[in-house]
Design a protein around this motif. Structure first.
Motif, PDB file in Angstrom:
ATOM      1  N   VAL A 131      81.147  -3.396  12.397  1.00  0.00           N
ATOM      2  CA  VAL A 131      79.809  -3.986  12.494  1.00  0.00           C
ATOM      3  C   VAL A 131      79.888  -5.310  13.249  1.00  0.00           C
ATOM      4  CG1 VAL A 131      78.901  -2.910  10.392  1.00  0.00           C
ATOM      5  CG2 VAL A 131      80.024  -5.129  10.238  1.00  0.00           C
ATOM      6  N   PRO A 166      71.113  -0.328  11.289  1.00  0.00           N
ATOM      7  CA  PRO A 166      72.156  -0.017  12.279  1.00  0.00           C
ATOM      8  C   PRO A 166      71.882  -0.691  13.623  1.00  0.00           C
ATOM      9  CG  PRO A 166      71.533   1.961  11.094  1.00  0.00           C
ATOM     10  CD  PRO A 166      70.574   0.896  10.660  1.00  0.00           C
ATOM     11  N   LEU A 180      75.622  -1.799  14.030  1.00  0.00           N
ATOM     12  CA  LEU A 180      76.643  -0.809  13.660  1.00  0.00           C
ATOM     13  C   LEU A 180      77.249  -0.244  14.954  1.00  0.00           C
ATOM     14  CD1 LEU A 180      77.947   0.770  11.305  1.00  0.00           C
ATOM     15  CD2 LEU A 180      76.106   2.449  11.535  1.00  0.00           C
ATOM     16  N   ILE A 238      76.195   3.373   4.340  1.00  0.00           N
ATOM     17  CA  ILE A 238      75.986   2.070   4.984  1.00  0.00           C
ATOM     18  C   ILE A 238      74.511   1.685   4.894  1.00  0.00           C
ATOM     19  CG2 ILE A 238      75.922   0.967   7.275  1.00  0.00           C
ATOM     20  CD1 ILE A 238      78.560   2.564   7.885  1.00  0.00           C
ATOM     21  N   LYS A 284      77.504   6.662   7.443  1.00  0.00           N
ATOM     22  CA  LYS A 284      76.269   5.991   7.857  1.00  0.00           C
ATOM     23  C   LYS A 284      75.232   5.993   6.739  1.00  0.00           C
ATOM     24  CE  LYS A 284      73.056   7.010  11.036  1.00  0.00           C
ATOM     25  NZ  LYS A 284      72.546   7.571  12.289  1.00  0.00           N
TER      26      LYS A 284
END
Lengths: 97, 393
Positions: free
Chosen positions: B135, B252, B296, B235, B232
């Protein structure tokens, strides 16, 4: 281990490909690597155990009669036993499959 | 709400690591990462943080120690830059393949040579394919929040992958910013204790990092890549929960005045804030322009990018790393791949700039906009990128 390594799908692997069964190296078939196999002539064998001592894979075992044989699951066919045998009782012969 | 104080971003990052209650810090000092590690060593020395601080002899050892610590079930932190990352490279890949949730702050700095201590993204791009979650942070607050987010995501059992927080060297590491600290209760609510899946312990022997023969290697690699791709969703939910607790919501990709924009800047890291000011000024001139900040990087947010670039006519991709002999910067390369086969394919003007900390100002980004408008008329191809501001080019 119920399955051999070649059967496992990616989903069946442990996280990080961790091996969770200790001592399972014994299951690994190093005999697959062999192109020559040791054949012992018991008439020449004096049961001295030199082959047993020199085998780098501890693949040779003693039979009930006191002779020595290679465990072909592990034997890689390196030929050290045949080279070290004081009476040339071990011959390396081609694997034919 | 947590206390908001003015503090050097590196020190606040170290304070976030303290709040994450790590067990092991193994690091070797390298500019511009130094202040983070120095402050952590003080915190451990002063007894404020109950952790092992291991002053290793190299970055290779820093990552090796972190791997070992994580493998026995400790929460491990390390931190490096540039050449240090290059030296730890071997173990960086191994930590990912062993699924060890180490968190690392990468204080981004150029890869030498020429020798440089200054900031760009050539270090992280050298390990783009290392298998870590990666990130980028725009500012000090984001670095602070993402340390706690990092452990939360990395240690989730459906993830179990290491995570890199990219933090621009000097631009972020050495500046003082207002940072809102979390309350202890907020950390406890957000970040549970690390519960490893497998640990190295004599009571239950396991082998980590074993040999993978050709018959199993590919399966092991897919078993590594799939959880990275699937991470993802974890996340996104970890960002949502972070927002619910501290009031800062992350995504993201972050957008700024992008909704109706004909042209979109795309950035990674701290340049996002500078470009947002350039966007304001260009908008003031009546120009239809917006900004997308990629937060991201891995796993790559394919859908999010396709969605936001769907209406745009032009993209101006700002890269801070070089793919020598290749098709431009790494971000532009990925974006072109993402948009391939899309109905709407915006023209992409790619600038590589700000290498080794060379200043790129609001005015420079406005210049890039006007240059880009000329370029897009010629529908630039992959290899038509520009090293912005290079004398003689």
């Amino acid at each position: 281990m119920g399955k051999t390594k070649t059967d496992l799908t990616w989903q069946e692997l442990e996280v990080g490909a961790t091996i969770v069964t200790p001592g399972n190296a014994a299951e690994y078939k190093s005999g697959d690597w062999r192109s020559m196999r040791p054949v012992v002539d018991n008439k020449k064998c004096i049961k001295c155990g030199t082959c047993y001592i020199f085998c780098p894979d501890a693949a040779i075992y003693e039979t009930a009669e006191g002779f020595f044989e290679a465990d072909l699951y592990y034997c890689k066919g390196c030929g050290i036993c045949a080279h070290e045998c004081p009476t040339q009782a071990i011959e390396m012969v081609e694997e034919e499959e | 709400m947590g206390k908001r104080i003015g503090l050097e971003v590196s020190l606040s990052a170290a304070e976030a690591v303290k709040m994450a209650n790590v067990d092991c810090i193994a690091a070797y000092p390298i500019t511009p990462q130094t202040h983070i590690v120095e402050h952590l060593s003080e915190l451990v020395n002063d007894g404020v943080l109950d952790a092992e601080f291991i002053p290793v002899e190299s970055e290779h050892s820093a990552m090796s120690v972190s791997a070992g610590a994580s493998a026995v079930g400790a929460r491990a932190f390390t931190c490096t830059s540039s050449q240090g990352l290059a030296l730890m490279n071997e173990i960086v890949h191994i930590v990912a393949s062993m699924r060890l949730p180490v968190v690392m702050i990468l204080a981004n700095r150029s890869m030498s040579g020429p020798i440089s201590i200054w900031n760009d993204h050539t270090d992280v791009m050298s390990i783009r394919d290392c298998g870590w979650i990666q990130v980028f942070a725009n500012n000090g607050q984001e670095v602070f929040d993402h340390v706690l987010f990092g452990y939360r995501v990395a240690e989730s059992h459906d993830v179990m992958l290491p995570l890199i927080i990219n933090m621009d060297g000097f631009i972020l590491t050495h500046v003082i910013e207002p940072i809102e600290f979390w309350e202890k209760e907020q950390v406890e609510q957000y970040l549970p204790d690390f519960k490893p899946i497998h640990t190295l312990h004599p009571d239950k022997p396991v082998t980590m990092g074993g040999v993978g023969m050709p018959s199993i290697f590919s399966e092991a690699k897919v078993a590594q890549d799939e959880p990275l791709k699937q991470s993802k969703s974890t996340i996104i939910s970890a960002w949502k929960e972070l927002g619910d607790i501290v009031g800062r919501y992350y995504n993201p990709i972050e957008t700024y005045r992008s909704e109706d924009a004909e042209t979109l800047f795309i950035t990674q890291g701290s340049y996002g804030e500078t470009v947002s000011l350039a966007v304001d000024e260009l908008r003031g001139d009546g120009i239809s322009v917006g900004l997308i900040m990629d937060r991201l990087w891995r796993p790559f947010p394919f859908d999010e990018f396709r969605k936001v670039t769907g209406q745009a006519k032009n993209l101006i991709v700002i890269d801070r790393a070089i793919s020598y002999g290749g098709q431009g910067g790494p971000l532009a390369i990925d974006l072109r791949s993402v948009l391939y086969k899309e109905k709407n394919q915006p023209d992409i003007a790619n600038f590589i700039c700000g290498l080794a900390g060379r200043d790129v100002t609001i005015g420079d980004f406005k210049t890039m906009y006007h240059k880009a408008m000329k370029k897009v008329k010629e529908h630039p191809r992959e290899e038509d990128f520009e090293y912005y501001g290079v004398r003689g080019k």
